[in-house]
Write a protein that holds these residues in place. Structure first.
Motif, mmCIF file in Angstrom:
data_model
loop_
_atom_site.group_PDB
_atom_site.id
_atom_site.type_symbol
_atom_site.label_atom_id
_atom_site.label_comp_id
_atom_site.label_asym_id
_atom_site.label_seq_id
_atom_site.Cartn_x
_atom_site.Cartn_y
_atom_site.Cartn_z
ATOM 1 N N ALA A 66 0.813 -1.212 0.000
ATOM 2 C CA ALA A 66 0.000 0.000 0.000
ATOM 3 C C ALA A 66 0.851 1.269 0.000
ATOM 4 O O ALA A 66 0.369 2.338 -0.373
ATOM 5 N N ASP A 67 2.120 1.143 0.402
ATOM 6 C CA ASP A 67 2.991 2.324 0.510
ATOM 7 C C ASP A 67 4.397 2.001 -0.010
ATOM 8 O O ASP A 67 5.384 2.125 0.719
ATOM 9 N N PRO A 68 4.523 1.599 -1.275
ATOM 10 C CA PRO A 68 5.813 1.127 -1.785
ATOM 11 C C PRO A 68 6.899 2.188 -1.830
ATOM 12 O O PRO A 68 8.083 1.858 -1.741
ATOM 13 N N ASP A 69 6.526 3.462 -1.991
ATOM 14 C CA ASP A 69 7.536 4.521 -2.036
ATOM 15 C C ASP A 69 7.748 5.193 -0.682
ATOM 16 O O ASP A 69 8.473 6.182 -0.579
ATOM 17 N N ALA A 70 7.104 4.666 0.367
ATOM 18 C CA ALA A 70 7.235 5.172 1.746
ATOM 19 C C ALA A 70 6.706 6.593 1.900
ATOM 20 O O ALA A 70 7.109 7.308 2.812
ATOM 21 N N ARG A 71 5.784 6.997 1.052
ATOM 22 C CA ARG A 71 5.183 8.319 1.183
ATOM 23 C C ARG A 71 4.410 8.424 2.494
ATOM 24 O O ARG A 71 4.571 9.384 3.263
ATOM 25 N N SER A 130 -8.871 8.763 5.264
ATOM 26 C CA SER A 130 -9.275 7.885 4.176
ATOM 27 C C SER A 130 -8.097 7.821 3.216
ATOM 28 O O SER A 130 -7.807 8.783 2.497
ATOM 29 N N THR A 131 -7.393 6.695 3.219
ATOM 30 C CA THR A 131 -6.158 6.601 2.431
ATOM 31 C C THR A 131 -6.258 5.629 1.264
ATOM 32 O O THR A 131 -5.329 5.542 0.459
ATOM 33 N N GLU A 132 -7.355 4.889 1.150
ATOM 34 C CA GLU A 132 -7.416 3.846 0.137
ATOM 35 C C GLU A 132 -7.142 4.373 -1.268
ATOM 36 O O GLU A 132 -6.344 3.800 -2.019
ATOM 37 N N ALA A 133 -7.797 5.470 -1.655
ATOM 38 C CA ALA A 133 -7.596 5.991 -3.011
ATOM 39 C C ALA A 133 -6.180 6.514 -3.208
ATOM 40 O O ALA A 133 -5.661 6.518 -4.335
ATOM 41 N N LEU A 134 -5.536 6.947 -2.126
ATOM 42 C CA LEU A 134 -4.165 7.438 -2.225
ATOM 43 C C LEU A 134 -3.165 6.302 -2.418
ATOM 44 O O LEU A 134 -2.020 6.538 -2.796
ATOM 45 N N GLU A 135 -3.588 5.088 -2.135
ATOM 46 C CA GLU A 135 -2.692 3.930 -2.233
ATOM 47 C C GLU A 135 -2.620 3.364 -3.649
ATOM 48 O O GLU A 135 -1.801 2.473 -3.917
ATOM 49 N N TRP A 136 -3.478 3.852 -4.557
ATOM 50 C CA TRP A 136 -3.481 3.410 -5.942
ATOM 51 C C TRP A 136 -3.081 4.600 -6.819
ATOM 52 O O TRP A 136 -3.822 5.581 -6.900
ATOM 53 N N PRO A 137 -1.926 4.565 -7.466
ATOM 54 C CA PRO A 137 -1.451 5.731 -8.227
ATOM 55 C C PRO A 137 -2.450 6.256 -9.246
ATOM 56 O O PRO A 137 -2.583 7.475 -9.425
ATOM 57 N N ASP A 138 -3.182 5.366 -9.912
ATOM 58 C CA ASP A 138 -4.121 5.819 -10.937
ATOM 59 C C ASP A 138 -5.369 6.457 -10.341
ATOM 60 O O ASP A 138 -6.122 7.139 -11.046
ATOM 61 N N LEU A 139 -5.596 6.261 -9.029
ATOM 62 C CA LEU A 139 -6.729 6.903 -8.362
ATOM 63 C C LEU A 139 -6.294 8.146 -7.588
ATOM 64 O O LEU A 139 -7.095 9.069 -7.417
ATOM 65 N N ARG A 140 -5.060 8.152 -7.144
ATOM 66 C CA ARG A 140 -4.583 9.304 -6.382
ATOM 67 C C ARG A 140 -4.538 10.559 -7.246
ATOM 68 O O ARG A 140 -4.953 11.640 -6.807
ATOM 69 N N TRP A 141 -4.032 10.431 -8.465
ATOM 70 C CA TRP A 141 -3.873 11.623 -9.325
ATOM 71 C C TRP A 141 -5.186 12.354 -9.573
ATOM 72 O O TRP A 141 -5.261 13.576 -9.432
ATOM 73 N N PRO A 142 -6.270 11.673 -9.925
ATOM 74 C CA PRO A 142 -7.519 12.408 -10.203
ATOM 75 C C PRO A 142 -8.261 12.893 -8.963
ATOM 76 O O PRO A 142 -9.335 13.477 -9.089
ATOM 77 N N LEU A 143 -7.709 12.673 -7.759
ATOM 78 C CA LEU A 143 -8.330 13.267 -6.577
ATOM 79 C C LEU A 143 -8.239 14.788 -6.598
ATOM 80 O O LEU A 143 -9.060 15.483 -5.997
ATOM 81 N N ARG A 144 -7.231 15.311 -7.282
ATOM 82 C CA ARG A 144 -7.032 16.765 -7.321
ATOM 83 C C ARG A 144 -8.248 17.457 -7.940
ATOM 84 O O ARG A 144 -8.983 16.873 -8.732
#
Length: 307
Positions: A31-36, A256-270
């Motif tokens: 869920a956090d491969p880049d340690a963000r 709520s971090t689930e969408a942030l854990e998927w790169p293709d979902l995190r970007w369109p949160l903006r």
């Protein structure tokens, strides 16, 4: 994330300086491969140190990422006499012990505009942006969070992460020093649009029912201009400053971090109308139960003092 507590502190008495290190053995690999998220958590711990220092009458001088050759050294904090710095820090100290993540439904009560403005200003003071999306953008965010939750239920790697950091049953939950014990899972969601993680991962847990959550959740997006380790540490400090102020003002909070854990979902949160910043955290705020205290590692495991 998942109460992994991925930090270590060293304090040097000689020069009155703390060093904050990342404990990469506590990263959540899938869920956090880049340690963000690890950096965000360490940034929150760093902010709590700053608050505690201010409450003790010291001024914390912070340097982020002071050694380019050591990626584990995230910050140094030198304690000096007060010099007219951020006097508001000490006022937040009581909330450090009061703030807990609440995974329960919140009341539909609106958050008054001046409190929203204060929370936005709290994030700004730490170099981050806090936005309260509304209308169609809020619906879009809720759909992304729902999509992420559905993916998590069928993803074996995410399930392995969850199994590693949840504590189910009295034998585990009552003796845990980290992770999320089952008494802090909260009820399963039965209706409503609030994004809430099912920490049981579909596993049976005794004594936990289901209930309806908010139809109109109060969500806030925390963003930064950049998206590297320094930005993540700033975001963690901003997140904690927002959370502590919210706690003092009577708000319950959760993540709520689930969408942030998927790169293709995190970007369109903006916000697509502005396209500004990188979303680092989604917060759910409202009026409701504060949530139970979750376990903490013994001080001797996270703090070493040297001459």
């Amino acid at each position: 994330m998942h109460n992994a507590q991925p930090w270590r502190f060293r304090y040097s008495r000689g020069n009155g300086t703390f060093r904050l290190y990342a404990d990469f053995g506590r990263v959540i690999p899938h869920a956090d491969p880049d340690a963000r998220a690890l950096h965000l958590g360490c940034g929150a711990a760093l902010f709590n140190l700053r608050v505690a220092a201010a409450d003790a009458g010291c001024h914390p001088q912070v340097a982020l990422l002071p050694d380019p050759q050591d990626s584990t050294l995230l910050a140094t904090v030198r304690l000096t006499a007060p010099t007219g710095g951020d006097v508001a820090l000490a006022l937040l100290y009581p909330a450090v012990h009061e703030r807990h993540t609440s995974r329960y439904p919140f009341a539909p009560t609106e958050i008054r505009p001046n409190l929203r403005a204060a929370l936005i200003e709290a994030a700004r003071r730490e170099g981050a942006m806090l936005d309260f999306p509304s209308a169609w953008h809020l619906r879009w965010i809720e759909e992304l969070a729902e999509e992420a939750g559905a993916r998590d239920l069928t993803d074996r790697d995410r399930d392995a992460d969850l199994a590693r950091w949840t504590r189910i049953g009295a034998a585990e939950a009552d003796t845990a020093t980290d992770g999320v014990p089952d008494y802090a899972f909260g009820p399963r969601k039965r209706g409503g649009r609030a994004p809430v993680r099912d920490f049981s991962g579909g596993r049976p847990t005794a004594g936990f029912g289901s209930t309806a959550f908010e139809d109109e959740p109060h969500l806030a997006l925390l963003s930064t201009d950049g998206d590297g380790p320094r930005d993540w540490l700033c975001a963690g400090q901003a997140m904690e400053r927002v959370l502590l102020l919210a706690t003092l003002e009577g708000l319950a909070t959760s993540f709520s971090t689930e969408a942030l854990e998927w790169p293709d979902l995190r970007w369109p949160l903006r916000d697509p109308s502005s396209g500004a910043g990188y979303v680092q955290m989604m917060l759910r705020l409202g009026y409701g139960p504060k949530g139970p205290r979750t376990p903490r590692r013994p001080v001797r495991e996270v703090l070493v003092t040297e001459d």
